[in-house]
Design a protein around this motif. Structure first.
Motif, PDB file in Angstrom:
ATOM      1  N   HIS A   1      14.544  -2.639  25.715  1.00 17.46           N
ATOM      2  CA  HIS A   1      13.569  -1.649  26.110  1.00 17.46           C
ATOM      3  C   HIS A   1      12.631  -1.175  24.873  1.00 17.46           C
ATOM      4  O   HIS A   1      13.196  -0.922  23.777  1.00 17.46           O
ATOM      5  N   PRO A   2      11.428  -1.402  24.879  1.00 15.67           N
ATOM      6  CA  PRO A   2      10.681  -1.007  23.825  1.00 15.67           C
ATOM      7  C   PRO A   2      10.802  -0.026  23.082  1.00 15.67           C
ATOM      8  O   PRO A   2      10.750   0.190  22.006  1.00 15.67           O
ATOM      9  N   VAL A   3      10.845   1.191  23.964  1.00 14.19           N
ATOM     10  CA  VAL A   3      11.180   2.592  23.196  1.00 14.19           C
ATOM     11  C   VAL A   3      12.446   2.641  22.468  1.00 14.19           C
ATOM     12  O   VAL A   3      12.548   3.092  21.342  1.00 14.19           O
ATOM     13  N   ARG A   4      13.476   2.104  23.161  1.00  8.29           N
ATOM     14  CA  ARG A   4      14.780   2.128  22.236  1.00  8.29           C
ATOM     15  C   ARG A   4      14.922   1.262  21.201  1.00  8.29           C
ATOM     16  O   ARG A   4      15.322   1.648  20.131  1.00  8.29           O
ATOM     17  N   LEU A   5      14.150   0.159  21.271  1.00  6.69           N
ATOM     18  CA  LEU A   5      14.071  -0.600  20.025  1.00  6.69           C
ATOM     19  C   LEU A   5      13.372  -0.217  18.923  1.00  6.69           C
ATOM     20  O   LEU A   5      13.529  -0.171  17.815  1.00  6.69           O
ATOM     21  N   ARG A   6      12.264   0.792  19.217  1.00  4.03           N
ATOM     22  CA  ARG A   6      11.559   1.245  17.982  1.00  4.03           C
ATOM     23  C   ARG A   6      12.347   2.275  17.477  1.00  4.03           C
ATOM     24  O   ARG A   6      12.144   2.448  16.201  1.00  4.03           O
ATOM     25  N   ILE A   7      13.176   3.068  18.300  1.00  4.09           N
ATOM     26  CA  ILE A   7      13.958   4.051  17.715  1.00  4.09           C
ATOM     27  C   ILE A   7      14.961   3.337  16.680  1.00  4.09           C
ATOM     28  O   ILE A   7      15.133   3.926  15.676  1.00  4.09           O
ATOM     29  N   ILE A   8      15.699   2.361  17.145  1.00  9.02           N
ATOM     30  CA  ILE A   8      16.601   1.668  16.460  1.00  9.02           C
ATOM     31  C   ILE A   8      15.750   1.161  15.296  1.00  9.02           C
ATOM     32  O   ILE A   8      16.442   1.329  14.133  1.00  9.02           O
ATOM     33  N   HIS A   9      14.656   0.405  15.361  1.00  9.19           N
ATOM     34  CA  HIS A   9      13.783   0.361  13.932  1.00  9.19           C
ATOM     35  C   HIS A   9      13.579   1.288  13.055  1.00  9.19           C
ATOM     36  O   HIS A   9      13.899   1.340  11.869  1.00  9.19           O
ATOM     37  N   ALA A  10      13.483   2.491  13.533  1.00 14.14           N
ATOM     38  CA  ALA A  10      12.947   3.668  12.751  1.00 14.14           C
ATOM     39  C   ALA A  10      14.310   4.257  11.989  1.00 14.14           C
ATOM     40  O   ALA A  10      14.000   4.843  11.122  1.00 14.14           O
ATOM     41  N   LEU A  11      15.298   4.136  12.475  1.00 15.00           N
ATOM     42  CA  LEU A  11      16.502   4.372  11.730  1.00 15.00           C
ATOM     43  C   LEU A  11      17.327   3.224  11.083  1.00 15.00           C
ATOM     44  O   LEU A  11      18.132   3.587  10.770  1.00 15.00           O
ATOM     45  N   SER A  12      16.670   2.296  11.006  1.00 14.08           N
ATOM     46  CA  SER A  12      17.370   1.253  10.474  1.00 14.08           C
ATOM     47  C   SER A  12      17.360   1.298   8.964  1.00 14.08           C
ATOM     48  O   SER A  12      16.857   2.449   8.355  1.00 14.08           O
ATOM     49  N   GLY A  13      18.294   0.729   8.149  1.00 13.65           N
ATOM     50  CA  GLY A  13      18.417   1.040   6.560  1.00 13.65           C
ATOM     51  C   GLY A  13      19.002   2.168   6.272  1.00 13.65           C
ATOM     52  O   GLY A  13      18.898   2.630   5.132  1.00 13.65           O
ATOM     53  N   GLY A  14      19.915   2.812   7.081  1.00 15.26           N
ATOM     54  CA  GLY A  14      20.543   3.866   6.841  1.00 15.26           C
ATOM     55  C   GLY A  14      19.983   5.153   6.879  1.00 15.26           C
ATOM     56  O   GLY A  14      20.284   6.323   6.523  1.00 15.26           O
ATOM     57  N   ARG A  15      18.743   5.265   7.528  1.00 16.87           N
ATOM     58  CA  ARG A  15      17.876   6.081   7.584  1.00 16.87           C
ATOM     59  C   ARG A  15      18.204   7.342   8.853  1.00 16.87           C
ATOM     60  O   ARG A  15      18.935   7.076   9.707  1.00 16.87           O
ATOM     61  N   SER A  16      18.135   8.537   8.597  1.00 20.03           N
ATOM     62  CA  SER A  16      18.213   9.681   9.632  1.00 20.03           C
ATOM     63  C   SER A  16      17.078  10.276   9.847  1.00 20.03           C
ATOM     64  O   SER A  16      16.266  10.830   8.663  1.00 20.03           O
ATOM     65  N   ARG A  17      16.496  10.564  11.130  1.00 17.32           N
ATOM     66  CA  ARG A  17      15.543  11.369  11.437  1.00 17.32           C
ATOM     67  C   ARG A  17      15.866  12.240  12.554  1.00 17.32           C
ATOM     68  O   ARG A  17      16.643  12.028  13.274  1.00 17.32           O
ATOM     69  N   THR A  18      15.124  13.302  12.655  1.00 22.00           N
ATOM     70  CA  THR A  18      15.050  14.222  13.790  1.00 22.00           C
ATOM     71  C   THR A  18      14.327  13.687  14.874  1.00 22.00           C
ATOM     72  O   THR A  18      13.543  12.674  14.571  1.00 22.00           O
ATOM     73  N   ALA A  19      14.471  14.077  16.134  1.00 23.64           N
ATOM     74  CA  ALA A  19      13.705  13.998  17.351  1.00 23.64           C
ATOM     75  C   ALA A  19      12.343  14.188  16.982  1.00 23.64           C
ATOM     76  O   ALA A  19      11.407  13.357  17.452  1.00 23.64           O
ATOM     77  N   GLY A  20      11.934  15.115  16.367  1.00 18.98           N
ATOM     78  CA  GLY A  20      10.595  15.625  16.046  1.00 18.98           C
ATOM     79  C   GLY A  20       9.803  14.507  15.065  1.00 18.98           C
ATOM     80  O   GLY A  20       8.853  14.030  15.398  1.00 18.98           O
ATOM     81  N   GLU A  21      10.574  13.896  14.105  1.00 18.64           N
ATOM     82  CA  GLU A  21      10.087  12.868  12.970  1.00 18.64           C
ATOM     83  C   GLU A  21      10.135  11.602  13.908  1.00 18.64           C
ATOM     84  O   GLU A  21       8.850  11.073  13.796  1.00 18.64           O
ATOM     85  N   LEU A  22      10.681  11.333  14.983  1.00 15.75           N
ATOM     86  CA  LEU A  22      10.647  10.122  15.727  1.00 15.75           C
ATOM     87  C   LEU A  22       9.487  10.353  16.822  1.00 15.75           C
ATOM     88  O   LEU A  22       8.805   9.351  16.942  1.00 15.75           O
ATOM     89  N   CYS A  23       9.196  11.499  17.239  1.00 23.82           N
ATOM     90  CA  CYS A  23       8.154  11.844  18.057  1.00 23.82           C
ATOM     91  C   CYS A  23       6.735  11.686  17.081  1.00 23.82           C
ATOM     92  O   CYS A  23       5.882  10.847  17.632  1.00 23.82           O
ATOM     93  N   ASP A  24       6.853  12.105  15.909  1.00 27.26           N
ATOM     94  CA  ASP A  24       5.644  11.945  14.903  1.00 27.26           C
ATOM     95  C   ASP A  24       5.348  10.455  14.818  1.00 27.26           C
ATOM     96  O   ASP A  24       4.079  10.077  14.545  1.00 27.26           O
TER      97      ASP A  24
END
Length: 196
Positions: A25-48
């Motif tokens: 699913h494109p949105v879920r894949l984008r979330i996975i990419h945004a959190l790769s490399g050991g990164r941690s993000r809030t829902a607000g940061e992901l929305c931004d």
């Protein structure tokens, strides 16, 4: 009509989705990419990071990924009376196995490819929309080429590619590192020649 592949994976997971369906699913894949490399993000940061996706969709997909075992809550803190959670990839998250990939139908592959292309387009547009985007300086590439390969040559090329990329995939964020999205696409462009 859903394929037997999806029906089998829906039965596997108590939330209705197995790892393949969760990831295609494109949105879920984008979330996975945004959190790769050991990164941690809030829902607000992901929305931004994904302004083209409605906030409610980001929250819904975060819930699905968390319930499906892909994400975990990394940290919780109080912000103006509400609890703000940060998300990260689970180290033991499920993946799409070679067996599962081998059982995908042509329609399943169409859906997966469409999801991957949607992610690439969205991520590339987000990159170009940044004020510091410099495709030449960033070595951006999207060239295509046709290679004539025997089965042995194809295997040698894929093995060499894996040997180069696999050690780099474990890199963590660092002061001189930035994330690059790499998406190799490979498929035969014609039917095989007749054996005669």
């Amino acid at each position: 009509m859903q394929s037997q592949f999806w029906e089998r994976y829906q039965k596997w997971d108590s939330y209705g989705m197995g790892p393949t369906e969760l990831l295609l699913h494109p949105v879920r894949l984008r979330i996975i990419h945004a959190l790769s490399g050991g990164r941690s993000r809030t829902a607000g940061e992901l929305c931004d990071r994904m302004p083209d996706v409605p906030r409610t969709s980001v929250y819904r997909h975060l819930g699905l990924l968390t319930e499906g075992g892909m994400l975990e809550i990394g940290d919780e803190r109080r912000v103006r009376g509400a609890v703000e959670r940060s998300y990260r990839l689970r180290p033991d998250r499920p993946t799409i196995s070679s067996d599962a990939s081998g059982e995908m139908t042509t329609d399943d592959h169409r859906q997966g490819f469409a999801a991957a292309m949607a992610v690439l387009i969205a991520e590339f547009n987000a990159y170009l929309d940044r004020s510091d985007a410099d495709p030449a300086a960033d070595s951006v590439g999207y060239r295509q080429a046709t290679l004539w390969l025997s089965p042995d040559e194809l295997d040698t090329m894929l093995t060499g590619f894996r040997d180069i990329v696999t050690p780099l995939a474990t890199n963590k964020p660092g002061p001189r590192r930035r994330p690059y999205l790499i998406s190799p696409i490979l498929f035969p462009s014609e039917e095989p020649p007749s054996p005669s």
